[in-house]
Design an enzyme around this catalytic site. Structure first.
Site, PDB file in Angstrom:
ATOM      1  N   ILE A  51      -8.064  48.212  -5.447  1.00 49.05           N
ATOM      2  CA  ILE A  51      -6.802  48.974  -6.326  1.00 49.05           C
ATOM      3  C   ILE A  51      -6.609  47.996  -7.361  1.00 49.05           C
ATOM      4  CG2 ILE A  51      -6.108  50.315  -4.404  1.00 49.05           C
ATOM      5  CD1 ILE A  51      -4.055  48.310  -3.661  1.00 49.05           C
ATOM      6  N   GLY A  52      -6.878  46.658  -7.592  1.00 49.54           N
ATOM      7  CA  GLY A  52      -6.610  45.861  -8.733  1.00 49.54           C
ATOM      8  C   GLY A  52      -7.036  44.691  -8.671  1.00 49.54           C
ATOM      9  N   GLY A  73      -5.213  41.112  -9.587  1.00 48.08           N
ATOM     10  CA  GLY A  73      -3.790  40.401  -9.660  1.00 48.08           C
ATOM     11  C   GLY A  73      -4.080  38.923 -10.137  1.00 48.08           C
ATOM     12  N   GLY A  97      -6.538  37.051  -7.394  1.00 51.46           N
ATOM     13  CA  GLY A  97      -7.472  37.564  -6.884  1.00 51.46           C
ATOM     14  C   GLY A  97      -7.608  39.166  -6.698  1.00 51.46           C
ATOM     15  N   VAL A  98      -8.878  39.551  -6.098  1.00 56.09           N
ATOM     16  CA  VAL A  98      -8.830  41.125  -5.772  1.00 56.09           C
ATOM     17  C   VAL A  98      -7.848  41.569  -4.837  1.00 56.09           C
ATOM     18  CG1 VAL A  98     -10.379  42.799  -5.386  1.00 56.09           C
ATOM     19  CG2 VAL A  98     -11.294  40.661  -6.238  1.00 56.09           C
ATOM     20  N   VAL A  99      -7.377  42.744  -5.274  1.00 58.34           N
ATOM     21  CA  VAL A  99      -6.371  43.461  -4.195  1.00 58.34           C
ATOM     22  C   VAL A  99      -7.203  44.768  -3.837  1.00 58.34           C
ATOM     23  CG1 VAL A  99      -4.073  44.328  -3.866  1.00 58.34           C
ATOM     24  CG2 VAL A  99      -4.428  42.644  -5.649  1.00 58.34           C
ATOM     25  N   LYS A 127      -4.725  41.082  -0.083  1.00 58.99           N
ATOM     26  CA  LYS A 127      -5.033  40.354  -1.344  1.00 58.99           C
ATOM     27  C   LYS A 127      -5.746  39.074  -0.978  1.00 58.99           C
ATOM     28  CE  LYS A 127      -1.027  41.152  -3.929  1.00 58.99           C
ATOM     29  NZ  LYS A 127      -0.030  41.231  -4.892  1.00 58.99           N
ATOM     30  N   ASP A 178       7.084  34.527 -11.799  1.00 64.24           N
ATOM     31  CA  ASP A 178       6.227  35.362 -12.659  1.00 64.24           C
ATOM     32  C   ASP A 178       6.585  37.071 -12.539  1.00 64.24           C
ATOM     33  OD1 ASP A 178       4.144  36.051 -14.256  1.00 64.24           O
ATOM     34  OD2 ASP A 178       2.462  36.176 -12.271  1.00 64.24           O
TER      35      ASP A 178
END
Length: 294
Positions: free
Chosen positions: A10-11, A13, A16-18, A33, A127
């Site tokens: 889904i994305g 971040g 790393g990859v989510v 995540k 962040d």
């Protein structure tokens, strides 16, 4: 990892990859995540494991819950509750959102509530940005994602896919190289997000650290020893910075009422010691008519 079945990516971040995934035991949908670590050959640092384990204790209605931490084959996977809408997507797809001061107020209140909780547990975010403020479509509940990850893993300059990590919400003391920043950095970010919700555009969209600083100074005024004691001693302060005067906030965020402007002004103080705390912001007059908040 057998417990979790990846459904789709889904994305990507900051870390790393989510994935959207399914918990095979409970059948619930979760967000998975995969943390990509710089020193991958050495595996996961024990400090990171300790930091992350502490985050499992954090439970609050305005925080995305960390449900599980899986350490497998030198990789770290974090299991979070799944929400598919974030504040950035919401603002992009609903421009009329900024015309609804009640909703802006309700979202801001929830952001501050989540932050006050984290700060009371001595956890910083560092962040905060609209992309990691997640919204439950059914209830309009807003939840902060990625709290505490910066301390566990650091904030990279670029993501693992080489996207630049945004500076638009970064506090001036961090941009000026301060090593001793604290909870006020998150309040600065929230102020930037507040103005963006009202204006429908980012307040300080800098494309480098110096551009970000100058965009801030052009609006808030260039700081000096009178307005911010100690600022000239920060590592990246330069006496050659142009000396801009402060603008009236009412001209910068024209659609905000007087009490909203007063709160925003207190969140965007350049000197972190003069910035309002999240806890005190919740008590501000701007919220006196808040009513029910999810």
């Amino acid at each position: 990892m057998e417990q979790y079945e990846k459904v789709e990516k889904i994305g990507e971040g900051t870390y790393g990859v989510v994935y959207k995934a399914r918990d095979r035991v409970t059948n619930e949908t979760i967000a998975l995540k995969k943390i990509r670590l710089e020193q991958e050959d050495e595996g996961v640092p024990s400090t990171a494991i300790r930091e992350i384990s502490l985050l499992k204790e954090m439970q609050h209605g305005n925080i995305v819950r960390l449900q599980d931490v899986v350490h497998s084959e030198k990789r770290l996977y974090l299991v979070f509750e799944y929400l598919d809408l974030d504040l950035k997507k919401h603002m992009d797809s609903c421009p009329e959102f900024s015309q609804d001061p009640r909703l802006v107020k309700m979202f801001l209140y929830q952001i501050l509530r989540g932050i006050a909780y984290c700060h009371s547990h001595r956890v910083l975010h560092r962040d905060l940005k609209p992309q990691n403020l997640l919204i439950d479509r059914r209830t309009n509940a807003l939840k902060l994602a990625d709290f505490g990850l910066a301390r566990a893993f650091g904030i990279p300059v670029r993501t693992f896919t080489h996207e630049v990590v945004t500076l638009w919400y970064r506090a001036p003391e961090i941009l000026l190289g301060s090593r001793h920043y604290s909870t006020p950095v998150d309040v600065w970010s929230v102020g930037c997000i507040f103005a963006e919700m009202v204006n429908q555009r980012p307040l300080f969209p800098g494309d480098s650290e110096i551009d970000e600083l100058f965009k801030i100074f052009r609006v808030m005024g260039t700081p000096n020893e009178e307005t911010w004691p100690g600022v000239t001693s920060l590592p990246d302060f330069k006496s050659a910075f142009p000396k801009w005067p402060a603008k009236e906030l009412a001209a910068v965020v024209p659609n905000l009422d007087a009490s909203g402007l007063d709160l925003l002004d207190k969140m965007l103080r350049l000197d972190p010691s003069k910035r309002i705390t999240a806890r005190n912001a919740l008590q501000h007059e701007y919220f006196k008519d808040i009513g029910f908040v999810p």
